[in-house]
Write an enzyme that holds these catalytic residues in place. Sequence first.
Site, PDB file in Angstrom:
ATOM      1  N   ARG A 211      38.908  56.244  45.187  1.00  0.00           N
ATOM      2  CA  ARG A 211      38.079  56.203  46.703  1.00  0.00           C
ATOM      3  C   ARG A 211      38.435  57.316  47.402  1.00  0.00           C
ATOM      4  O   ARG A 211      37.481  57.908  48.365  1.00  0.00           O
ATOM      5  CB  ARG A 211      38.494  55.015  47.079  1.00  0.00           C
ATOM      6  CG  ARG A 211      37.986  53.611  46.505  1.00  0.00           C
ATOM      7  CD  ARG A 211      38.321  52.399  47.192  1.00  0.00           C
ATOM      8  NE  ARG A 211      38.071  51.183  46.382  1.00  0.00           N
ATOM      9  CZ  ARG A 211      38.662  50.318  46.040  1.00  0.00           C
ATOM     10  NH1 ARG A 211      40.203  50.337  46.474  1.00  0.00           N
ATOM     11  NH2 ARG A 211      38.445  49.303  45.325  1.00  0.00           N
ATOM     12  N   PHE A 227      27.316  48.827  41.739  1.00  0.00           N
ATOM     13  CA  PHE A 227      28.630  47.545  41.317  1.00  0.00           C
ATOM     14  C   PHE A 227      29.524  47.839  42.318  1.00  0.00           C
ATOM     15  O   PHE A 227      30.595  47.987  42.133  1.00  0.00           O
ATOM     16  CB  PHE A 227      29.107  48.118  39.947  1.00  0.00           C
ATOM     17  CG  PHE A 227      28.348  48.310  38.877  1.00  0.00           C
ATOM     18  CD1 PHE A 227      27.627  47.097  38.259  1.00  0.00           C
ATOM     19  CD2 PHE A 227      27.825  49.396  38.437  1.00  0.00           C
ATOM     20  CE1 PHE A 227      26.751  47.407  37.068  1.00  0.00           C
ATOM     21  CE2 PHE A 227      26.991  49.809  37.311  1.00  0.00           C
ATOM     22  CZ  PHE A 227      26.293  48.461  36.696  1.00  0.00           C
ATOM     23  N   ASP A 249      24.788  45.304  44.229  1.00  0.00           N
ATOM     24  CA  ASP A 249      25.801  44.570  43.258  1.00  0.00           C
ATOM     25  C   ASP A 249      24.718  43.101  43.085  1.00  0.00           C
ATOM     26  O   ASP A 249      24.024  42.930  43.800  1.00  0.00           O
ATOM     27  CB  ASP A 249      26.986  43.948  43.895  1.00  0.00           C
ATOM     28  CG  ASP A 249      27.874  43.554  43.004  1.00  0.00           C
ATOM     29  OD1 ASP A 249      29.020  44.220  42.805  1.00  0.00           O
ATOM     30  OD2 ASP A 249      27.681  42.420  42.177  1.00  0.00           O
ATOM     31  N   SER A 250      24.779  42.872  41.762  1.00  0.00           N
ATOM     32  CA  SER A 250      23.894  41.604  41.560  1.00  0.00           C
ATOM     33  C   SER A 250      24.514  40.417  42.156  1.00  0.00           C
ATOM     34  O   SER A 250      23.770  39.339  42.209  1.00  0.00           O
ATOM     35  CB  SER A 250      23.861  41.288  39.861  1.00  0.00           C
ATOM     36  OG  SER A 250      25.111  41.413  39.401  1.00  0.00           O
ATOM     37  N   ALA A 276      21.300  42.984  47.061  1.00  0.00           N
ATOM     38  CA  ALA A 276      21.720  42.177  45.824  1.00  0.00           C
ATOM     39  C   ALA A 276      20.695  42.351  44.670  1.00  0.00           C
ATOM     40  O   ALA A 276      19.467  42.073  44.769  1.00  0.00           O
ATOM     41  CB  ALA A 276      21.836  40.506  46.356  1.00  0.00           C
ATOM     42  N   ASP A 297      30.600  52.106  38.774  1.00  0.00           N
ATOM     43  CA  ASP A 297      31.609  51.406  38.413  1.00  0.00           C
ATOM     44  C   ASP A 297      31.548  50.090  37.848  1.00  0.00           C
ATOM     45  O   ASP A 297      31.947  49.014  38.487  1.00  0.00           O
ATOM     46  CB  ASP A 297      32.668  51.548  39.694  1.00  0.00           C
ATOM     47  CG  ASP A 297      34.163  50.948  39.501  1.00  0.00           C
ATOM     48  OD1 ASP A 297      34.360  50.714  38.288  1.00  0.00           O
ATOM     49  OD2 ASP A 297      34.718  50.346  40.329  1.00  0.00           O
ATOM     50  N   CYS A 337      36.161  50.541  32.658  1.00  0.00           N
ATOM     51  CA  CYS A 337      37.410  49.808  32.715  1.00  0.00           C
ATOM     52  C   CYS A 337      37.760  49.020  31.796  1.00  0.00           C
ATOM     53  O   CYS A 337      38.594  47.987  31.515  1.00  0.00           O
ATOM     54  CB  CYS A 337      37.546  49.055  34.255  1.00  0.00           C
ATOM     55  SG  CYS A 337      36.328  47.819  34.479  1.00  0.00           S
TER      56      CYS A 337
HETATM   57  N1  SAH Z   1      33.481  49.182  42.392  1.00  0.00           N
HETATM   58  C1  SAH Z   1      34.091  48.057  43.000  1.00  0.00           C
HETATM   59  C2  SAH Z   1      34.395  47.252  41.350  1.00  0.00           C
HETATM   60  C3  SAH Z   1      33.263  46.665  40.516  1.00  0.00           C
HETATM   61  S1  SAH Z   1      33.441  45.331  39.700  1.00  0.00           S
HETATM   62  C4  SAH Z   1      35.334  48.300  43.713  1.00  0.00           C
HETATM   63  O1  SAH Z   1      35.702  49.219  43.604  1.00  0.00           O
HETATM   64  O2  SAH Z   1      35.894  47.370  44.119  1.00  0.00           O
HETATM   65  C5  SAH Z   1      31.903  45.246  39.047  1.00  0.00           C
HETATM   66  C6  SAH Z   1      30.926  44.546  39.838  1.00  0.00           C
HETATM   67  O3  SAH Z   1      29.728  44.746  39.257  1.00  0.00           O
HETATM   68  C7  SAH Z   1      31.101  43.052  40.254  1.00  0.00           C
HETATM   69  O4  SAH Z   1      31.094  42.848  41.762  1.00  0.00           O
HETATM   70  C8  SAH Z   1      29.583  42.210  39.587  1.00  0.00           C
HETATM   71  O5  SAH Z   1      29.363  41.433  40.680  1.00  0.00           O
HETATM   72  C9  SAH Z   1      28.895  43.458  39.379  1.00  0.00           C
HETATM   73  N2  SAH Z   1      27.967  43.327  38.301  1.00  0.00           N
HETATM   74  C10 SAH Z   1      28.022  42.896  37.256  1.00  0.00           C
HETATM   75  N3  SAH Z   1      26.864  43.079  36.466  1.00  0.00           N
HETATM   76  C11 SAH Z   1      26.101  43.573  37.239  1.00  0.00           C
HETATM   77  C12 SAH Z   1      24.558  43.923  37.075  1.00  0.00           C
HETATM   78  N4  SAH Z   1      24.214  43.879  35.972  1.00  0.00           N
HETATM   79  N5  SAH Z   1      24.031  44.640  38.138  1.00  0.00           N
HETATM   80  C13 SAH Z   1      24.760  45.029  39.532  1.00  0.00           C
HETATM   81  N6  SAH Z   1      25.875  44.555  39.418  1.00  0.00           N
HETATM   82  C14 SAH Z   1      26.580  43.888  38.487  1.00  0.00           C
END
Ligand code: SAH
Length: 393
Positions: A211, A227, A249-250, A276, A297, A337
């Site tokens: 970050r 994400f 984010d979904s 969303a 991510d 990850c």
């Molecule tokens: N970048 C974030 C961590 C990401 S965790 C940070 O720095 O804190 C992964 C995220 O992806 C979760 O919040 C989850 O809700 C989201 N996610 C999972 N599948 C998804 C999709 N198909 N589309 C969008 N978001 C998604």
Amino acid sequence: MYPQIRLRRGKEESLLRFHPWVFSGAIDHLPDNIEEGSKVTVTDFKGNLIGTGHYQIGSITVRMLDFADTVIDKEFYMSRLREAMTMRRALGIIRPDNNTYRLVHGEGDFLPGLVVDVYGNTAVLQAHSPGMHFDRDIIAQCLVELDGAGISSVYYKSETTLPYKAHLDPQNDYIIGSYNGDTAIENGLTFRIDWLKGQKTGFFVDQRDNRSLLEHYAHGRRLLNMFCYTGGFSVYAMRGQATLVHSVDSSAKAVALTEANVALNFPDDNRHKAFAEDAFKYLDDMGENQYDLIILDPPAFAKHRSALRNALRGYQRINARAFEKISHGGIVFTFSCSQAVSKEQFRLAVFSAAAQARRRVRILHQLTQPADHPINIYHPEGEYLKGLILYVE
Ligand code: SAH
């Protein structure tokens, strides 16, 4: 000495090189009526002592706690936690403007099966093995007694991390203390953390250094944080003077959390918007040249090896969309990850995506997890976070 587990001839070799796991295929003899989560002494086929660990049913049968005949009691945990704390102090990450860090990173802190993240006065304790689950009260006690850590509450959060078949039915709850605020400070930025219901221990502490790098690259750029979860990258981008930040984010809860965190740090700043939506749909639908910096991510696409092929396809697809649509001279921060995906496999998926998009792509930085998520040199599997910063022409 605890009940003894004897290994088959030759199966002690990786342990003599301090690898901390005993796989089921290595075992010659298990004591009768041994209970899952109990402490065991491991010997070679001749009965020579190798070390002490936690027993569990499954492919990883023992997680080694020490390579000696050691009593696993409060003093043992206290000494490991002190070592973990000394190391974190050496990193300079415990400061008034940074009260959020990982204190224990499993094998990386010679405590396989245990994760502890600290948010100010609260420690969130997560057990990944039945043995750590049974020892949770002693560990919590050690955490509040740990000199200089300032921990007064310990929240236990293992509902999703313990082996499901062990039937331990852990309850997420405070072991010590109670709710005492829910803000974390990371590099001077404030985040509301939902450790009661949020993912992992509530925050992705492992992206702190990445970050910071993002903040450096954000200046003057239009940014997409895909994400976003708690909006970590988005808040850093705002401070780094991005001209526009879109978070996606979904999960509607994640979007709300991101909005709250941006507002907490940058009230009345209209550069940020959150949506969303599903990532694949958003990336398919977005226009070309809409963003100059894209962060990808995603959650671990491959939680297990069996899901590897699909996971690699998923990484390729999202990266290809980002490459196709980012502006010229744009920058992509892309991560995986998934422990089951190697650095080479991830890089190959990103390479295939670049070729598919027919863009000129150069690697600027190769990223990994920060130093408070150390990798035990004898346990290379501990390296799970992989990232690339790419320049796209
Ligand atoms: N970048 C974030 C961590 C990401 S965790 C940070 O720095 O804190 C992964 C995220 O992806 C979760 O919040 C989850 O809700 C989201 N996610 C999972 N599948 C998804 C999709 N198909 N589309 C969008 N978001 C998604």
